[in-house]
Design a protein around this motif. Structure first.
Motif, PDB file in Angstrom:
ATOM      1  N   GLY B 271      28.762  -4.760 -29.349  1.00  0.00           N
ATOM      2  CA  GLY B 271      29.043  -6.147 -29.809  1.00  0.00           C
ATOM      3  C   GLY B 271      29.700  -6.759 -28.777  1.00  0.00           C
ATOM      4  O   GLY B 271      29.677  -8.345 -28.904  1.00  0.00           O
ATOM      5  N   GLN B 272      30.786  -6.290 -27.999  1.00  0.00           N
ATOM      6  CA  GLN B 272      31.417  -7.342 -27.209  1.00  0.00           C
ATOM      7  C   GLN B 272      30.590  -7.438 -25.928  1.00  0.00           C
ATOM      8  O   GLN B 272      30.833  -8.751 -25.694  1.00  0.00           O
ATOM      9  CB  GLN B 272      32.620  -6.093 -26.659  1.00  0.00           C
ATOM     10  N   GLU B 274      27.511  -8.061 -26.264  1.00  0.00           N
ATOM     11  CA  GLU B 274      26.601  -9.095 -26.609  1.00  0.00           C
ATOM     12  C   GLU B 274      27.384 -10.381 -27.002  1.00  0.00           C
ATOM     13  O   GLU B 274      26.727 -11.494 -26.653  1.00  0.00           O
ATOM     14  CB  GLU B 274      25.854  -8.461 -27.878  1.00  0.00           C
ATOM     15  N   ALA B 275      28.440 -10.446 -27.521  1.00  0.00           N
ATOM     16  CA  ALA B 275      29.208 -11.621 -27.745  1.00  0.00           C
ATOM     17  C   ALA B 275      29.428 -12.512 -26.490  1.00  0.00           C
ATOM     18  O   ALA B 275      29.227 -13.730 -26.506  1.00  0.00           O
ATOM     19  CB  ALA B 275      30.386 -11.319 -28.501  1.00  0.00           C
ATOM     20  N   ALA B 276      29.905 -11.438 -25.413  1.00  0.00           N
ATOM     21  CA  ALA B 276      29.992 -12.458 -24.200  1.00  0.00           C
ATOM     22  C   ALA B 276      28.837 -13.112 -23.368  1.00  0.00           C
ATOM     23  O   ALA B 276      28.452 -13.936 -23.125  1.00  0.00           O
ATOM     24  CB  ALA B 276      30.711 -11.236 -23.147  1.00  0.00           C
ATOM     25  N   ASP B 277      27.789 -12.019 -23.642  1.00  0.00           N
ATOM     26  CA  ASP B 277      26.337 -12.712 -23.005  1.00  0.00           C
ATOM     27  C   ASP B 277      25.867 -13.937 -24.039  1.00  0.00           C
ATOM     28  O   ASP B 277      25.598 -14.658 -23.543  1.00  0.00           O
ATOM     29  CB  ASP B 277      25.299 -11.586 -23.468  1.00  0.00           C
ATOM     30  N   ALA B 278      26.107 -13.941 -25.490  1.00  0.00           N
ATOM     31  CA  ALA B 278      25.631 -14.862 -26.001  1.00  0.00           C
ATOM     32  C   ALA B 278      26.340 -16.225 -26.009  1.00  0.00           C
ATOM     33  O   ALA B 278      25.911 -17.165 -25.961  1.00  0.00           O
ATOM     34  CB  ALA B 278      25.875 -14.455 -27.529  1.00  0.00           C
ATOM     35  N   LEU B 279      27.722 -16.091 -25.394  1.00  0.00           N
ATOM     36  CA  LEU B 279      28.420 -17.255 -24.907  1.00  0.00           C
ATOM     37  C   LEU B 279      27.849 -17.677 -23.740  1.00  0.00           C
ATOM     38  O   LEU B 279      28.514 -18.728 -23.192  1.00  0.00           O
ATOM     39  CB  LEU B 279      29.978 -16.968 -25.122  1.00  0.00           C
ATOM     40  N   GLY B 280      27.120 -17.140 -22.904  1.00  0.00           N
ATOM     41  CA  GLY B 280      26.669 -17.549 -21.756  1.00  0.00           C
ATOM     42  C   GLY B 280      27.331 -17.076 -20.493  1.00  0.00           C
ATOM     43  O   GLY B 280      27.604 -17.797 -19.417  1.00  0.00           O
ATOM     44  N   LEU B 281      28.270 -16.120 -20.864  1.00  0.00           N
ATOM     45  CA  LEU B 281      29.263 -15.642 -19.569  1.00  0.00           C
ATOM     46  C   LEU B 281      28.484 -14.823 -18.664  1.00  0.00           C
ATOM     47  O   LEU B 281      27.793 -14.031 -18.875  1.00  0.00           O
ATOM     48  CB  LEU B 281      30.298 -14.826 -20.106  1.00  0.00           C
ATOM     49  N   LYS B 285      32.071 -12.726 -15.119  1.00  0.00           N
ATOM     50  CA  LYS B 285      32.949 -13.178 -15.843  1.00  0.00           C
ATOM     51  C   LYS B 285      33.260 -12.389 -17.109  1.00  0.00           C
ATOM     52  O   LYS B 285      34.305 -12.039 -17.666  1.00  0.00           O
ATOM     53  CB  LYS B 285      32.628 -14.803 -16.333  1.00  0.00           C
ATOM     54  N   LEU B 289      36.640 -10.764 -17.755  1.00  0.00           N
ATOM     55  CA  LEU B 289      37.550 -11.308 -18.896  1.00  0.00           C
ATOM     56  C   LEU B 289      37.405 -10.582 -20.064  1.00  0.00           C
ATOM     57  O   LEU B 289      38.463 -10.518 -20.864  1.00  0.00           O
ATOM     58  CB  LEU B 289      37.017 -12.804 -19.218  1.00  0.00           C
ATOM     59  N   ILE B 290      36.420  -9.918 -20.402  1.00  0.00           N
ATOM     60  CA  ILE B 290      36.166  -9.447 -21.669  1.00  0.00           C
ATOM     61  C   ILE B 290      36.284  -7.885 -21.635  1.00  0.00           C
ATOM     62  O   ILE B 290      36.836  -7.039 -22.412  1.00  0.00           O
ATOM     63  CB  ILE B 290      34.892  -9.691 -22.260  1.00  0.00           C
TER      64      ILE B 290
END
Lengths: 261, 377
Positions: B271-272, B274-281, B285, B289-290
Motif C-alpha cells: 500500500g505504501q 501504491e499510495a506514492a504511485d497514485a500521488l504521481g511521485l 522520489k 521520500l517514502i
C-alpha cells in the motif's frame, strides 16, 4: 429553481468530454480472467458507484484507471489521454486522478501535514508555505485541522481516512477514485467518512466509488454499476438498480447486502 | 446505513477510583521478589551466581589494581616478572600506548594521527546529532576526510611526507571502518533497490554481486586484493595496499548491508508503494521520500549489528600486513623484554574496540526509539 439548476448541470455534463472511457477492457491475473470486456464512460462531474460481490473485479477496474494495475486488452482514456506504457502520459494522468484506499495508506513516518504537502511540493513543485496553506485548507474541510502536527498512528481509522481524502485533494485532482473507503472502519467511524465524501460530491467532483454503502449510493450516485465475475452486469440510476433489478445475479446480491445490514 | 445513528458512549456509570498496585509488587523489593527470588530454585541460583560474581570481582580488583605495576624505569621489566602473575603489568600499556595507537608512524609526528582520531570522533559525534542532519553535513564529511588524508600523508603545508606503509594503530582501524561503511552503505542501498528492479539485467548483476561476495570469506577477498590483484595491473603501476584492502572491505560490507536493506524494503506494505504511485511521485522520489525512510528505520537493529561486525572485522587486514589496532597491539609485545604481557595489551585493545562498538549500540537504540515513536499510539 433547484430543478432547473440540476437540469443545466446535467446538460453541461452531457456536453463535456467524458472524463474516463473504458472500452472493452480485459485483464488476466495469470490465467484467471478478472476483467471481461468492461466498458464504462464517466462524464465530467458524474458520480459513479460500483458495487458487486467480492472478487467481482470492481477494485481492479478502478485500479486500472490510474494504472496501479495494467490491463491487457482494450483501451482506457482518462481526460482524453490514453493509458499506455508511456511514463510521461502516466505521470500526467496520476497527477489528475486522486485515489483513496481501503487501508488508508498514509505515510506513517510523516506528520498529517507532511502527508498532505508531500505531493504538491515534490510533484507540483509548489512552494512549501503555499502547500501548507493548501493542506490546512483541506484539513479544515475534512474537519481535522487540529491534528496536523500528529502522526497517522495517533489518529483513529476514520480520522486517518479523512486525512487520506485531504491528501488526495491537495493535488487538486479532476477525478477521485475511492476503493472501498469505509470497509476497514469501525461502524461508528463510517459516517464521518461518508459525510466527507458527500460534501465532496456536492462540489461537482468527478467520482468513482467502489463501496457497499447503499445509503451513500442512493444519496449521491448519478449512476450505479453492478459488477460480477469481472463483468458489468447492470448499470443505471440508483432507483433503477436498487428498486428494479433485472438480473438474478443482482437480485441475489441485493438480498445478501440487505440481510447483512 | 448512513442515516443510522449509533450511541456508543456509556453514560451515567460511576467511575471507580484508581487504586495503586499492592506494595509488594512495586519498588526495589517488588523487583527483587519477582525477578530474583520468585521460587526457592531461583533464590538458590541467584545466591550462587552472586557468590561467583563477587569472588571474580575481588580477584580481578586484586590482580588489576591492588597488585598491579603501573610503570617501570626504561624497559626494566623485572618488577613485572617478579609478580609471577598475581598482579597486572600495566607498565606494558604505559610504555607501549603510543605504538598501540599510532603503530610505526614517526614518533615526533604522532600528533598528526592523534588529531586524526579526534577528527574522526568529532565527525561521529556531529553526525549523530539529528539537528545537524542537513545537506551541509556531506560537505563536512568531505572536508574532514580530506583533512585526515592531508594530515596522514603530509608532504604539503610544511608537513613531512609519511608513506602509507608506516601508518598504523587505531587510526588505521578508524580509516578502514569509516571509509568502508561510508561507501558500503550507499552501495548497499543501490544494490538492494537493484535486486528488486523490474529490469532483468540490473537485477541479475545485483544478485550475482551479492551471492558472489557473500560466498567467499573476507580473508580470501583481502588476499585477492593484496596478492592477486597487482598481478593484473600493468608493469610499474601500483595501487596503494591500504586502498586495495579498503575496496575489498567496501565490496564485502556492501553485499551484507544490501541484504539487510532489502529486508527492510520487503517489510513495507504494498500500500505504501501504491499510495506514492497514485500521488504521481516518480520512482526516485517515491524511493527517497517514502520507501527508504521507512525501510531503513525498520532495519536499524540489524544494520547496526552489521556495522559493529565490520568495525571489528577490519582487524582481519593483519593477514595482509596492514598495521591496524589489533596488529599494533600484537606487535608491541614481540620485543623480548615485554613478552608474556599479552593479557594486559589485549584487554586494553579490547576496551578500545568496546568503547566504539558500545557507543554505536547505545546510539542505535536511542535512534530506534526516537524514530519509532510515531508507531506507538
Amino acid at each position: 429553481m433547484s430543478e432547473t439548476l440540476e437540469h443545466i448541470a446535467s446538460a453541461a455534463r452531457a456536453d463535456a468530454p467524458p472524463a474516463i472511457v473504458l472500452d472493452k477492457v480485459n485483464k488476466w491475473f495469470g490465467t484467471m480472467h478478472v476483467l471481461r470486456d468492461v466498458s464504462l464512460n464517466v462524464a465530467t462531474g458524474e458520480r459513479v458507484v460500483i458495487c458487486g460481490p467480492s472478487g467481482s473485479g470492481k477494485s481492479t477496474t478502478i485500479r486500472c484507471i490510474n494504472r496501479l494495475e495494467s490491463h491487457q486488452e482494450g483501451r482506457i482514456l482518462v481526460n482524453g489521454i490514453e493509458l499506455t506504457d508511456d511514463v510521461k502520459a502516466l505521470d500526467d494522468i496520476r497527477r489528475e486522478v486522486g485515489m483513496v484506499f481501503q487501508s488508508f495508506n498514509l505515510f506513517p513516518h510523516l506528520t498529517i501535514l507532511e502527508n498532505c504537502t508531500l505531493a504538491p511540493i515534490w510533484v507540483r513543485r509548489m512552494p512549501k508555505k503555499e502547500a501548507e496553506a493548501l493542506a490546512m485548507d483541506y484539513l479544515t474541510r475534512v474537519r481535522i485541522p487540529e491534528q496536523a502536527k500528529k502522526y497517522p498512528g495517533q489518529l483513529s481509522g476514520g480520522q486517518q481516512q479523512r486525512v487520506a481524502i485531504a491528501r488526495a485533494l491537495c493535488m487538486k485532482p479532476k477525478i477521485m477514485l475511492f476503493d472501498e473507503p469505509t470497509s476497514a472502519l469501525d461502524p461508528e467511524m463510517i459516517k464521518e467518512v461518508l459525510d466527507t465524501m458527500v460534501g465532496l460530491a456536492e462540489t461537482g467532483m468527478t467520482m468513482i466509488c467502489v463501496t457497499h454503502e447503499m445509503g451513500f449510493a442512493r444519496k449521491v450516485a448519478d449512476r450505479v454499476v453492478f459488477m460480477d465475475r469481472g463483468e458489468v452486469v447492470e448499470m443505471g440510476t440508483p432507483a433503477q438498480v436498487f428498486e428494479n433489478p433485472q438480473t438474478e445475479r443482482l437480485k441475489t446480491f441485493l438480498s445478501q447486502i440487505l440481510r447483512g445490514h | 446505513m448512513s442515516d443510522l445513528t449509533l450511541e456508543t458512549s456509556v453514560a451515567k456509570v460511576p467511575e471507580a477510583a484508581p487504586r495503586s498496585p499492592p506494595a509488594s509488587q512495586i519498588g526495589l523489593v517488588g523487583w527483587l521478589r519477582t525477578n530474583l527470588f520468585s521460587s526457592w530454585l531461583n533464590s538458590a541460583v541467584t545466591l550462587l551466581v552472586a557468590y561467583l560474581v563477587i569472588r571474580w570481582l575481588i580477584g580481578f580488583v586484586e590482580w588489576g589494581i591492588v597488585n598491579a605495576v603501573w610503570s617501570v624505569p626504561n624497559n626494566q621489566t623485572q618488577a613485572c616478572r617478579d609478580l609471577k602473575g598475581i598482579g597486572a603489568c600495566w607498565a606494558v600499556v604505559t610504555e607501549k600506548h603510543r605504538f598501540i595507537l599510532f603503530g610505526t608512524y614517526p614518533y615526533e609526528e604522532h600528533w598528526r594521527p592523534a588529531l586524526c582520531i579526534l577528527l574522526f570522533v568529532g565527525l561521529y559525534v556531529v553526525s549523530a546529532m539529528r539537528r545537524f542532519w542537513r545537506k551541509e553535513l556531506a560537505l563536512v564529511w568531505i572536508a574532514v576526510l580530506a583533512a585526515i588524508g592531508v594530515l596522514m600523508w603530509g608532504g604539503v603545508l610544511g608537513l613531512s611526507y609519511v608513506p602509507q606503509e608506516r601508518w598504523g594503530g587505531l587510526v588505521i582501524t578508524l580509516i578502514l571502518a569509516t571509509f568502508g561503511l561510508a561507501f558500503a552503505f550507499p552501495l548497499a542501498i543501490l544494490v538492494a533497490l537493484g535486486r528488486r528492479s523490474r529490469l532483468p539485467a540490473i537485477k541479475a548483476i545485483c544478485v550475482l554481486y551479492v551471492e558472489l561476495i557473500r560466498g567467499v570469506p573476507l580473508i580470501s577477498l583481502l588476499f585477492m586484493a593484496s596478492v592477486m590483484f597487482p598481478l593484473f595491473l600493468p608493469e610499474g603501476m601500483n595501487i596503494d595496499k591500504l586502498l586495495r584492502a579498503q575496496i575489498a572491505i567496501i565490496l564485502f560490507a556492501g553485499a551484507y548491508l544490501a541484504e539487510v536493506v532489502r529486508g527492510g524494503l520487503q517489510a513495507l506494505s504494498k500500500g505504501q508503494y501504491e499510495a506514492a504511485d497514485a500521488l504521481g511521485l516518480s520512482y526516485w522520489k517515491k524511493t527517497g521520500l517514502i520507501i527508504l525512510p521507512q525501510a531503513l528505520r525498520l532495519v536499524i537493529p540489524p544494520l547496526v549489528n552489521t556495522f559493529i561486525g565490520f568495525f571489528k572485522d577490519t582487524s582481519l587486514v593483519l593477514i595482509i600486513g596492514i598495521f591496524d589496532l589489533l596488529t599494533a597491539g600484537k606487535t608491541a609485545i614481540i620485543e623480548p623484554a615485554w613478552q608474556g604481557f599479552g593479557v594486559e595489551v589485549y584487554l586494553t585493545v579490547g576496551a578500545i574496540y568496546f568503547v566504539f562498538c558500545f557507543a554505536m549500540s547505545k546510539y542505535s537504540q536511542r535512534l530506534e526509539a526516537e524514530f519509532n515513536r510515531h508507531r506507538r499510539r
